[in-house]
Design a protein around this motif. Sequence first.
Motif, mmCIF file in Angstrom:
data_model
loop_
_atom_site.group_PDB
_atom_site.id
_atom_site.type_symbol
_atom_site.label_atom_id
_atom_site.label_comp_id
_atom_site.label_asym_id
_atom_site.label_seq_id
_atom_site.Cartn_x
_atom_site.Cartn_y
_atom_site.Cartn_z
ATOM 1 N N ALA A 99 0.884 -1.337 0.027
ATOM 2 C CA ALA A 99 0.011 -0.042 -0.023
ATOM 3 C C ALA A 99 0.954 1.091 -0.111
ATOM 4 O O ALA A 99 0.501 2.322 -0.642
ATOM 5 C CB ALA A 99 -0.868 0.180 1.088
ATOM 6 N N GLU A 128 1.075 4.379 -2.903
ATOM 7 C CA GLU A 128 0.799 5.756 -2.695
ATOM 8 C C GLU A 128 2.099 6.347 -3.063
ATOM 9 O O GLU A 128 1.988 7.647 -3.691
ATOM 10 C CB GLU A 128 0.525 6.119 -1.255
ATOM 11 N N ARG A 142 -1.470 10.135 2.502
ATOM 12 C CA ARG A 142 -1.758 8.741 2.729
ATOM 13 C C ARG A 142 -0.329 8.013 3.215
ATOM 14 O O ARG A 142 -0.372 7.081 3.973
ATOM 15 C CB ARG A 142 -2.517 7.957 1.637
ATOM 16 N N PRO A 175 -7.675 7.480 7.956
ATOM 17 C CA PRO A 175 -8.774 6.963 7.030
ATOM 18 C C PRO A 175 -8.927 5.571 7.560
ATOM 19 O O PRO A 175 -7.778 4.797 7.769
ATOM 20 C CB PRO A 175 -8.014 7.014 5.692
ATOM 21 N N ALA A 176 -10.106 5.182 7.287
ATOM 22 C CA ALA A 176 -10.580 3.573 7.680
ATOM 23 C C ALA A 176 -9.778 2.542 6.964
ATOM 24 O O ALA A 176 -9.146 1.821 7.688
ATOM 25 C CB ALA A 176 -11.902 3.483 7.417
ATOM 26 N N ASP A 177 -9.442 2.691 5.674
ATOM 27 C CA ASP A 177 -8.599 1.842 5.013
ATOM 28 C C ASP A 177 -7.152 1.613 5.387
ATOM 29 O O ASP A 177 -6.593 0.528 5.671
ATOM 30 C CB ASP A 177 -8.593 2.103 3.641
ATOM 31 N N LEU A 178 -6.485 2.907 5.855
ATOM 32 C CA LEU A 178 -5.253 2.878 6.311
ATOM 33 C C LEU A 178 -5.153 2.261 7.585
ATOM 34 O O LEU A 178 -4.384 1.498 8.099
ATOM 35 C CB LEU A 178 -4.733 4.446 6.248
ATOM 36 N N ALA A 196 -7.144 0.144 9.034
ATOM 37 C CA ALA A 196 -7.231 -1.509 8.973
ATOM 38 C C ALA A 196 -6.003 -1.858 8.846
ATOM 39 O O ALA A 196 -5.223 -2.851 9.325
ATOM 40 C CB ALA A 196 -8.288 -1.718 7.986
ATOM 41 N N LEU A 197 -5.241 -1.518 7.759
ATOM 42 C CA LEU A 197 -3.821 -1.964 7.197
ATOM 43 C C LEU A 197 -2.762 -1.826 8.531
ATOM 44 O O LEU A 197 -2.082 -2.683 8.876
ATOM 45 C CB LEU A 197 -2.998 -1.112 6.172
ATOM 46 N N SER A 208 -3.501 -1.655 11.594
ATOM 47 C CA SER A 208 -3.905 -2.675 12.808
ATOM 48 C C SER A 208 -3.455 -3.951 12.463
ATOM 49 O O SER A 208 -3.014 -4.627 13.240
ATOM 50 C CB SER A 208 -5.410 -2.592 13.128
ATOM 51 N N GLN A 209 -3.613 -4.589 11.003
ATOM 52 C CA GLN A 209 -3.302 -5.667 10.817
ATOM 53 C C GLN A 209 -1.755 -5.955 11.081
ATOM 54 O O GLN A 209 -1.328 -6.942 11.102
ATOM 55 C CB GLN A 209 -3.727 -5.918 9.614
#
Length: 117
Positions: free
Chosen positions: A8, A12, A31, A101-104, A106-107, A109-110
């Motif tokens: 990711a 970016e 991002r 941002p939610a998608d970032l 999540a990444l 956190s994972q």
Amino acid sequence: MPPALLKAFTAEMTAARTPGPTPQRWRAIERAHILSQPWPWPHTHTHGVMLRLAVRDRDVWEFLGQLVRLVVAAPGSAAGNYPDGNTGRTWVGINTPMPIPADLAALLSQAGVAMQP
């Protein structure tokens, strides 16, 4: 940087360095910055790209702010002292946390990156 996060981040960074509309390039590098903050070299690299975008835009204020951030990025990351979600731009306080941002989120956190609630 874990593989999914690196993928990711690289996407970016590529978008930020690809010729195109200025707002899209800045959004991409912001991002990338959010993703890079826990790692000294990627974090510093994002500020280098921001510095080049500031030069291209002839934005003296952004250029000066990025010079400062280039100096503090690696030590801040290495010490774990960085504001979650901060976009890295000069108009944002250097220690100001921002929503991620939610998608970032999540990444991150994972990848096991601890973030402030």
